[in-house]
Design a protein around this motif. Structure first.
Motif, PDB file in Angstrom:
ATOM      1  N   VAL A 332     -25.353 -36.141  42.073  1.00  0.00           N
ATOM      2  CA  VAL A 332     -25.720 -36.242  40.664  1.00  0.00           C
ATOM      3  C   VAL A 332     -26.184 -34.892  40.143  1.00  0.00           C
ATOM      4  O   VAL A 332     -25.766 -34.433  39.065  1.00  0.00           O
ATOM      5  N   LEU A 333     -27.053 -34.227  40.904  1.00  0.00           N
ATOM      6  CA  LEU A 333     -27.545 -32.910  40.491  1.00  0.00           C
ATOM      7  C   LEU A 333     -26.413 -31.902  40.372  1.00  0.00           C
ATOM      8  O   LEU A 333     -26.339 -31.148  39.396  1.00  0.00           O
ATOM      9  N   ASP A 334     -25.539 -31.872  41.366  1.00  0.00           N
ATOM     10  CA  ASP A 334     -24.424 -30.915  41.338  1.00  0.00           C
ATOM     11  C   ASP A 334     -23.555 -31.129  40.105  1.00  0.00           C
ATOM     12  O   ASP A 334     -23.130 -30.161  39.459  1.00  0.00           O
ATOM     13  N   ARG A 335     -23.302 -32.377  39.766  1.00  0.00           N
ATOM     14  CA  ARG A 335     -22.472 -32.687  38.594  1.00  0.00           C
ATOM     15  C   ARG A 335     -23.146 -32.228  37.307  1.00  0.00           C
ATOM     16  O   ARG A 335     -22.512 -31.592  36.447  1.00  0.00           O
ATOM     17  N   LEU A 336     -24.426 -32.504  37.178  1.00  0.00           N
ATOM     18  CA  LEU A 336     -25.140 -32.132  35.960  1.00  0.00           C
ATOM     19  C   LEU A 336     -25.305 -30.622  35.831  1.00  0.00           C
ATOM     20  O   LEU A 336     -25.205 -30.064  34.733  1.00  0.00           O
ATOM     21  N   ILE A 337     -25.550 -29.959  36.944  1.00  0.00           N
ATOM     22  CA  ILE A 337     -25.675 -28.497  36.916  1.00  0.00           C
ATOM     23  C   ILE A 337     -24.340 -27.861  36.546  1.00  0.00           C
ATOM     24  O   ILE A 337     -24.284 -26.900  35.774  1.00  0.00           O
ATOM     25  N   ALA A 338     -23.239 -28.403  37.093  1.00  0.00           N
ATOM     26  CA  ALA A 338     -21.912 -27.883  36.757  1.00  0.00           C
ATOM     27  C   ALA A 338     -21.622 -28.073  35.269  1.00  0.00           C
ATOM     28  O   ALA A 338     -21.056 -27.186  34.611  1.00  0.00           O
TER      29      ALA A 338
END
Length: 350
Positions: A332-338
């Protein structure tokens, strides 16, 4: 690395006195202080005159005064005055969106224009006589995602917290992990077991027998950017478990606000909110002390884990079924940061 366009807990209100507070949030060095009308303000911790940390200054009449040469800074990052100097041409420094709400000071380390106070999490226990809350703050030398992993996989309790909340049934009962939008939920329900020492104390705190079989539950909820709320509790066995009436159980919400400082350090705001026997201040203090000791055990493990990972950056780590909560939270974090990086790149493209 960090989701900067999000609200993070920066401090508790009592940390802001008549002096500014310097604190690094997501790599941003920030000076927090109480400005005019006692409202919280946050600016870059950098005096535009000679680069001195503004957090080493003082607050006078709602203005932040640099402790080096007396420059006065406004909450908007613009210089107001300086003894014997004209300051009209001084460059402004960065100011941050900051809000005092629900017993915490929240900061938005990214683009202040995108910050909406309406998205600050609602904490139902704050100033609510039906609830009691006690907590604290630890500064821990670890990647914030390691703490998320820790809280979303409570099987470590059997080993790290063997004398307080750990028990073999945590290993024996599988956990279930689900993803609902940006929220990750990991849950475990144990039935007809013996309550560990911490929960025996909690049962006594609710005037319940502590030497009878109980049903126990752990429901961990991760929400971005790095908040984990954990519903925990025990109920006398056969009384409905998680759904038992209040007079048959002792249950709480473990509060975890994980605020990244750097890539390898965090400000960890922890606490416990409960609805049983909320007026008993001695019980609140006892629970806070016990919880502090439990989290101190995590602190040592996480800091040494971080040292190992830094010493062996190329080593691959194993991913087991018990790691699902942490793995899904990172996704989830990786997706939002991207998404944040893509939006930033798009806004700077001409």
């Amino acid at each position: 690395m960090f989701l900067k366009n999000a609200w993070y807990v920066a401090s508790t209100p009592d940390e802001l006195t008549d002096k500014p507070l310097g604190r690094t949030i997501c790599g941003e060095n920030i000076a927090f202080y109480r400005g005019e009308a006692n409202r919280v303000a946050a600016v870059e911790n950098f005096c535009p005159h000679r680069g001195a940390p503004l957090s080493l200054g003082k607050v006078c009449d709602g203005k932040l005064v640099c402790g080096y040469h007396g420059l006065e800074m406004g909450c908007d990052g613009k210089t107001i005055a300086m003894p014997g100097q004209r300051v009209r041409g001084f460059p402004a420094i960065k100011s941050y969106a900051v809000v005092e709400r629900h017993g915490f000071v929240w900061v938005w380390p990214g683009d202040a224009a995108l910050a909406s106070p309406d998205t600050i999490p609602h904490l139902e226990w704050h100033n609510n006589p039906a609830w009691a809350y006690g907590g604290g703050l630890f500064h821990i030398q670890c990647d914030y995602r390691l703490m998320i992993d820790n809280l979303m996989d409570l099987t470590h309790e059997t080993y790290v917290h063997a004398n307080s909340i750990g028990q073999k049934e945590i290993d024996e009962v599988p956990c279930k992990t689900t993803v609902e939008g940006d929220q990750v939920i990991t849950s475990r329900f144990m039935h007809n077991i013996t309550a560990p020492p911490f929960w025996q104390m909690a049962l006594r705190g609710n005037n319940l027998a502590d030497d009878v079989p109980v049903d126990r539950w752990q429901i961990c909820r991760f929400t971005p950017p790095s908040n984990v709320m954990i519903e925990v509790g025990v109920a006398h066995a056969g009384k409905g478990g998680y759904d038992a009436a209040p007079e048959h159980k002792a249950n709480s919400i473990v509060v975890d606000f994980i605020t990244p400082e750097t890539a390898t350090s965090i400000h960890y705001f922890w606490g416990m909110a409960r609805q049983f026997n909320p007026a008993d201040q001695a019980l609140t203090a006892s629970i806070r002390e016990g919880q502090g000791k439990i989290f101190s055990e995590d602190l040592e493990m996480l800091e040494l884990q971080q040292k190992n990972l830094l010493a062996h950056p190329g080593r691959a780590l194993l991913m087991l079924n018990i790691d699902a909560g942490g793995v899904q939270s990172r996704k989830v974090l990786d997706r939002l940061i991207a998404q944040q990086q893509a939006a930033t790149a798009a806004s700077t493209t001409y």
